[in-house]
Design a protein around this motif. Structure first.
Motif, PDB file in Angstrom:
ATOM      1  N   CYS A   1     -55.140  -5.824  50.077  1.00  0.00           N
ATOM      2  CA  CYS A   1     -53.654  -6.152  50.918  1.00  0.00           C
ATOM      3  C   CYS A   1     -54.482  -7.222  51.901  1.00  0.00           C
TER       4      CYS A   1
ATOM      5  N   SER B   1     -58.546  -2.912  52.224  1.00  0.00           N
ATOM      6  CA  SER B   1     -58.891  -2.098  50.562  1.00  0.00           C
ATOM      7  C   SER B   1     -58.468  -0.506  51.034  1.00  0.00           C
TER       8      SER B   1
ATOM      9  N   ASP C   1     -55.823   3.318  49.584  1.00  0.00           N
ATOM     10  CA  ASP C   1     -54.450   3.135  48.308  1.00  0.00           C
ATOM     11  C   ASP C   1     -54.014   3.832  48.800  1.00  0.00           C
TER      12      ASP C   1
ATOM     13  N   ARG D   1     -47.174  -6.618  45.678  1.00  0.00           N
ATOM     14  CA  ARG D   1     -47.793  -5.850  44.645  1.00  0.00           C
ATOM     15  C   ARG D   1     -48.735  -5.228  45.489  1.00  0.00           C
ATOM     16  N   PHE D   2     -49.444  -4.301  44.881  1.00  0.00           N
ATOM     17  CA  PHE D   2     -50.686  -3.769  45.977  1.00  0.00           C
ATOM     18  C   PHE D   2     -51.046  -3.973  44.395  1.00  0.00           C
ATOM     19  N   ASP D   3     -52.503  -4.699  45.058  1.00  0.00           N
ATOM     20  CA  ASP D   3     -53.650  -5.163  44.287  1.00  0.00           C
ATOM     21  C   ASP D   3     -54.618  -4.815  44.121  1.00  0.00           C
ATOM     22  N   GLY D   4     -55.029  -3.548  45.042  1.00  0.00           N
ATOM     23  CA  GLY D   4     -56.236  -3.495  45.420  1.00  0.00           C
ATOM     24  C   GLY D   4     -56.629  -3.402  46.678  1.00  0.00           C
TER      25      GLY D   4
ATOM     26  N   THR E   1     -47.441   1.497  43.886  1.00  0.00           N
ATOM     27  CA  THR E   1     -47.809   0.100  43.106  1.00  0.00           C
ATOM     28  C   THR E   1     -47.259  -1.286  43.513  1.00  0.00           C
ATOM     29  N   HIS E   2     -46.678  -1.101  43.976  1.00  0.00           N
ATOM     30  CA  HIS E   2     -45.114  -2.294  44.000  1.00  0.00           C
ATOM     31  C   HIS E   2     -44.040  -2.016  44.874  1.00  0.00           C
TER      32      HIS E   2
END
Length: 434
Positions: free
Chosen positions: A419, A396, A398, A414-417, A402-403
């Motif tokens: 990886c 995780s 930041d 897509r980054f969703d928190g 976002t994508h």
């Protein structure tokens, strides 16, 4: 020369199977390079760095004539044909400039051997004529104790005029795009400045690369000096990090060199995994599955990636106690395998997305087996993630985006928190600001 290059290093005397000692026989071996050009283009190469090509006694770094192509490789006309063909195929040319020392058969030193104190060239070298017990009846400075490599006095105006005139000849005859200065870290800084001024006043885009195995690179890379140096500082930490599963050793190096407030931010250092002086990468990396990952890192990190001929297909080789020749083998023709194809995909991504060349560097995550960093420029961001372990990794961080697009797999991401990275894999995600 544009500093967004993918460099291919060739050691011609080795690759083309020339005899180690110059036998005086002219063989047109250098023309074989032309048959390698399709391989280079398929690999994505944009510039070739040739190790010494000028007349020498043995390995090329003991130059005897800076004006003539080594007869074991061919003639000046042969090499001009090679250079013209490379240029016709969009590949630029960097030659080795071996100026710290010459061979004993260099005409000026031969004159000193003959005429001693009466030689007009006595001050071209650092000679002690009072040391009568020496083998020649006098002693002289040489490179690292090797008597066959006689140190030149680069502060002597006649030496500079001679060397600069030879470089002018190389530019006129072969239309070269750059020079790699051998042992740049020990060269006279005033000489380097004068050389840069001489070349840049004629062609501001002429590329000056320096070999630097030690010291602060800022001493060499600055306005009026060199454009780049070889990044030896990163080489051993990178290999040790893969072999010992301590990627933090890499990140410490990357942060020191390129992170916020770093010492080399903005510099385009030449990045490599091996060369003619080091054991082959495939012989140093313990896990063969890590070879692709090393090239992933070399292409994603700041700098110009350089590939040593044969290493693109995983050639092995280690120096012995007595010779570097195993590092410089002969190949009748290039090979192609999955590692080559992987490097070709990296080359395509690097050439198209300039952020990989000129973006900044910010570390996002570091652990023993996983690292992630991002690079940004005005057009977008590259997010690089790597897992060298044999199991999936969940991390995780930041990314600040976002994508994006997975540049190697050609798919959306897509980054969703959190990886998820597959075992022994990496990802290069590009996110555009537009």
């Amino acid at each position: 020369m544009d500093l967004n290059q993918i460099v291919y290093q060739i050691y011609p005397l080795g690759m083309l199977d020339a005899p180690y000692r110059n036998d005086g026989v002219t063989e047109h071996r250098i023309l074989k390079i032309i048959s390698w050009i399709p391989h280079m283009k398929k690999l994505g190469i944009t510039a070739v760095y040739f190790c010494p090509v000028f007349q020498s006694e043995t390995h090329g770094y003991d130059t005897s004539d800076y004006a003539m192509i080594d007869c074991r490789l061919g003639t000046n006309e042969d090499f001009a044909q090679v250079c013209d063909t490379l240029h016709d195929n969009g590949i630029q040319i960097i030659l080795d400039g071996v100026f710290n020392h010459t061979g004993r058969s260099f005409y000026a030193f031969r004159d000193v051997l003959k005429n001693r104190e009466s030689s007009r060239y006595r001050d071209w070298f650092y000679i002690d004529f009072n040391n009568h017990s020496a083998k020649d009846g006098f002693s002289y400075d040489c490179w690292e104790g090797h008597r066959s490599l006689v140190r030149l006095n680069l502060d002597h105006p006649d030496v500079r005029r001679y060397l600069f005139s030879r470089i002018d000849q190389w530019v006129a005859e072969f239309d070269i795009d750059g020079i790699r200065l051998d042992t740049a870290h020990i060269l006279s800084r005033d000489f380097i400045h004068a050389l840069s001024d001489h070349l840049k006043s004629r062609d501001p885009g002429f590329y000056l690369l320096g070999e630097s195995t030690a010291g602060d690179y800022r001493d060499l890379v600055s306005e009026g000096m060199l454009d780049s140096v070889t990044n030896y500082e990163h080489l051993n930490p990178m290999i040790d990090a893969f072999n010992e599963h301590h990627l933090t050793w890499i990140t410490d190096s990357l942060n020191r060199q390129f992170g916020w407030g770093s010492v080399y931010a903005g510099m385009r250092l030449l990045s490599f995994g091996d060369n003619h002086d080091s054991n082959r990468l495939a012989s140093r990396i313990k896990d063969p599955d890590h070879l692709k990952l090393v090239y992933d890192l070399l292409f994603a990190m700041p700098g110009l990636p350089c590939i040593y001929y044969g290493s693109e297909w995983g050639c092995t080789g280690k120096r012995t106690a007595f010779s570097d020749r195993p590092l410089r083998p002969a190949f009748a023709k290039p090979k192609w395998n999955s590692l080559c194809g992987h490097i070709a995909a990296l080359s395509e991504a690097r050439k198209y997305y300039r952020v990989i060349n000129d973006g900044d560097f910010v570390l996002l995550h570091a652990s023993d087996d996983v690292l992630a960093f991002r690079r940004r420029n005005a057009q977008g961001q590259l997010t690089f993630m790597m897992n060298i372990s044999g199991r999936k990794a969940h991390v995780s961080f930041d990314a600040g985006v976002t994508h994006g697009i997975d540049l190697i797999r050609k798919s959306a991401y897509r980054f969703d928190g959190e990886c998820t990275l597959d075992p022994k894999s990496s990802m290069m995600i590009y996110s555009s600001w537009e």
